[in-house]
Design an enzyme around this catalytic site. Structure first.
Site, PDB file in Angstrom:
ATOM      1  N   ASN A   1       4.481   1.225   1.713  1.00 52.78           N
ATOM      2  CA  ASN A   1       5.652   1.076   0.846  1.00 52.78           C
ATOM      3  C   ASN A   1       6.720   2.118   1.169  1.00 52.78           C
ATOM      4  O   ASN A   1       7.918   1.824   1.177  1.00 52.78           O
ATOM      5  CB  ASN A   1       5.240   1.215  -0.620  1.00 52.78           C
ATOM      6  CG  ASN A   1       4.233   0.170  -1.049  1.00 52.78           C
ATOM      7  OD1 ASN A   1       4.051  -0.848  -0.390  1.00 52.78           O
ATOM      8  ND2 ASN A   1       3.564   0.417  -2.164  1.00 52.78           N
TER       9      ASN A   1
ATOM     10  N   ASP B   1       6.033   5.291  -4.951  1.00 53.00           N
ATOM     11  CA  ASP B   1       6.249   5.314  -3.495  1.00 53.00           C
ATOM     12  C   ASP B   1       7.740   5.289  -3.166  1.00 53.00           C
ATOM     13  O   ASP B   1       8.196   5.972  -2.245  1.00 53.00           O
ATOM     14  CB  ASP B   1       5.549   4.131  -2.834  1.00 53.00           C
ATOM     15  CG  ASP B   1       4.073   4.067  -3.192  1.00 53.00           C
ATOM     16  OD1 ASP B   1       3.439   5.131  -3.287  1.00 53.00           O
ATOM     17  OD2 ASP B   1       3.558   2.950  -3.398  1.00 53.00           O
TER      18      ASP B   1
ATOM     19  N   TYR C   1      -3.761  10.219  -7.586  1.00 49.54           N
ATOM     20  CA  TYR C   1      -5.185  10.172  -7.920  1.00 49.54           C
ATOM     21  C   TYR C   1      -5.576   8.771  -8.386  1.00 49.54           C
ATOM     22  O   TYR C   1      -4.897   8.166  -9.218  1.00 49.54           O
ATOM     23  CB  TYR C   1      -5.505  11.188  -9.021  1.00 49.54           C
ATOM     24  CG  TYR C   1      -6.954  11.144  -9.456  1.00 49.54           C
ATOM     25  CD1 TYR C   1      -7.952  11.700  -8.660  1.00 49.54           C
ATOM     26  CD2 TYR C   1      -7.322  10.532 -10.647  1.00 49.54           C
ATOM     27  CE1 TYR C   1      -9.282  11.659  -9.044  1.00 49.54           C
ATOM     28  CE2 TYR C   1      -8.653  10.488 -11.049  1.00 49.54           C
ATOM     29  CZ  TYR C   1      -9.628  11.049 -10.242  1.00 49.54           C
ATOM     30  OH  TYR C   1     -10.947  10.997 -10.624  1.00 49.54           O
TER      31      TYR C   1
ATOM     32  N   GLY D   1       0.859  -1.173   0.000  1.00 46.71           N
ATOM     33  CA  GLY D   1       0.000   0.000   0.000  1.00 46.71           C
ATOM     34  C   GLY D   1       0.893   1.220   0.000  1.00 46.71           C
ATOM     35  O   GLY D   1       2.012   1.167   0.535  1.00 46.71           O
ATOM     36  N   ALA D   2       0.439   2.307  -0.573  1.00 43.67           N
ATOM     37  CA  ALA D   2       1.323   3.441  -0.852  1.00 43.67           C
ATOM     38  C   ALA D   2       2.156   3.880   0.345  1.00 43.67           C
ATOM     39  O   ALA D   2       3.387   3.969   0.269  1.00 43.67           O
ATOM     40  CB  ALA D   2       0.495   4.611  -1.380  1.00 43.67           C
TER      41      ALA D   2
END
Length: 340
Positions: A38, A281, A168, A34-35
């Protein structure tokens, strides 16, 4: 040096073996990512004291997600427990001219149902020097947008630097909603990270004379985007990643950093991709690390792009490289020759 705190959702990642399509798959490889998770792993691998904040169910899948962070030295003491499920995303890796495909199954996840009174940001930020989140987190719901805003307000009051990757995701919210929510968060952000699509989708700022589908990138257009973002929101720095997609396997990768006075452009890497998920990321983590190390602007953007270049060669969301490996690449060792 103070701690870096990141906040967001960690998900179970499921993918077919190799380059199989979903309809071919009779089994799935499971990892986690996950962003913001990471970014936390990248920074921890660089030797930075890093904490990840989220909410997960108190079950074995939640435990496995936390353990995937703990094994890389990420502090998970601020993880909350409750709710019923871990979010899932399915990844079908693209090949040649066939793009990768992501399907989300995250509705009703523990973090999506979190409420602002569950997070004690005063305590979470006790030893913090930096706070990082992405546009994915407030996109999960109005409650998450409220939590992000509260965190930013407290971080700013404490003098903590704040970075945000706009990230986004059209599957999570509309452009109109993104603009409204991110416009409330933007005044608190010191370092804004974006690509050309994010800048347009979130703030309506369009790159002129560039076409990502044809691979035509005009640096002057990206400089203008960085300038408009800076003028509108008074960020300290704006970083724009520059990806030229030749195919699902082969990309050119570079970036621009703008500090309000000067533009700094990195060298360009030709990448043969193993796994591009988490590439942005790892770039963000590289910039945060460079700032904490007081690198000058040119060295900062070179370090971030080199770190991200290496991430594209690694399976899974996490960037499992060291600072020495990044420095070797940014200093010219591009051959990939065996190290003996």
């Amino acid at each position: 040096m103070g701690q870096v705190v990141t906040f967001g959702e960690i998900m179970l990642r499921l993918e077919p073996e190799g380059y199989n399509r979903f309809i071919q798959a009779d089994k799935f490889l499971s990892t986690y990512g996950g962003a913001e998770a990471n970014v936390a792993v990248s920074l921890s691998n660089f030797g930075i004291n890093t904490s990840f904040v989220t909410k997960l169910p108190q079950n074995k899948i939640g435990e496995a997600a936390v353990n995937s962070l703990r094994r890389f030295g990420v502090d998970v003491e601020s993880v909350l427990y409750g709710g019923d499920r871990v979010g899932i995303y399915f990844l079908e890796k693209g090949a040649s001219q066939r793009p990768s495909l992501v399907i989300y199954d995250r509705e009703g996840s523990s973090i999506q149902k979190a409420q602002s009174d569950e997070f004690d940001w005063e305590l979470i930020f006790k030893d913090a020097e930096w706070f990082h989140f992405t546009g994915i987190t407030p996109a999960l719901g109005d409650n998450l947008a409220e939590i992000c805003l509260e965190a930013c307000k407290i971080a700013k009051k404490k003098g903590i630097k704040i970075s945000c990757d706009l990230n986004y995701r059209q599957k999570l919210w509309s452009r109109e909603k993104a603009k409204k929510v991110m416009s409330a968060l933007a005044p608190y952000i010191d370092l804004c990270i974006a690509n050309e699509e994010d800048a347009f989708d979130v703030f309506g700022i369009e790159v002129q004379k560039s076409d990502v589908l044809s691979g035509t990138l005009k640096y002057d257009g990206y400089k203008n985007v960085a300038k408009q973002l800076m003028e509108k929101w008074n960020f300290n720095q704006v970083a724009i990643t520059l990806r030229t997609s030749l195919s699902a396997f082969d990309n050119r990768w570079a970036a621009i950093l703008y500090d309000g006075e000067q533009y700094y452009i990195s060298k360009t890497y030709d990448i043969h991709i193993v796994d591009r998920v988490g590439g942005g990321d790892s770039f963000g983590a590289g910039l945060i690390y460079a700032s904490l190390m007081n690198f000058d602007a040119q060295k900062s953007i070179e370090f971030a792009v080199a770190a991200s270049c290496l991430k594209h060669t690694i399976e899974g969301d996490y960037n499992m490289v060291t600072t020495d490996e990044v420095l070797n690449l940014m200093n010219g060792d591009r051959t990939g020759r065996v190290k003996r």
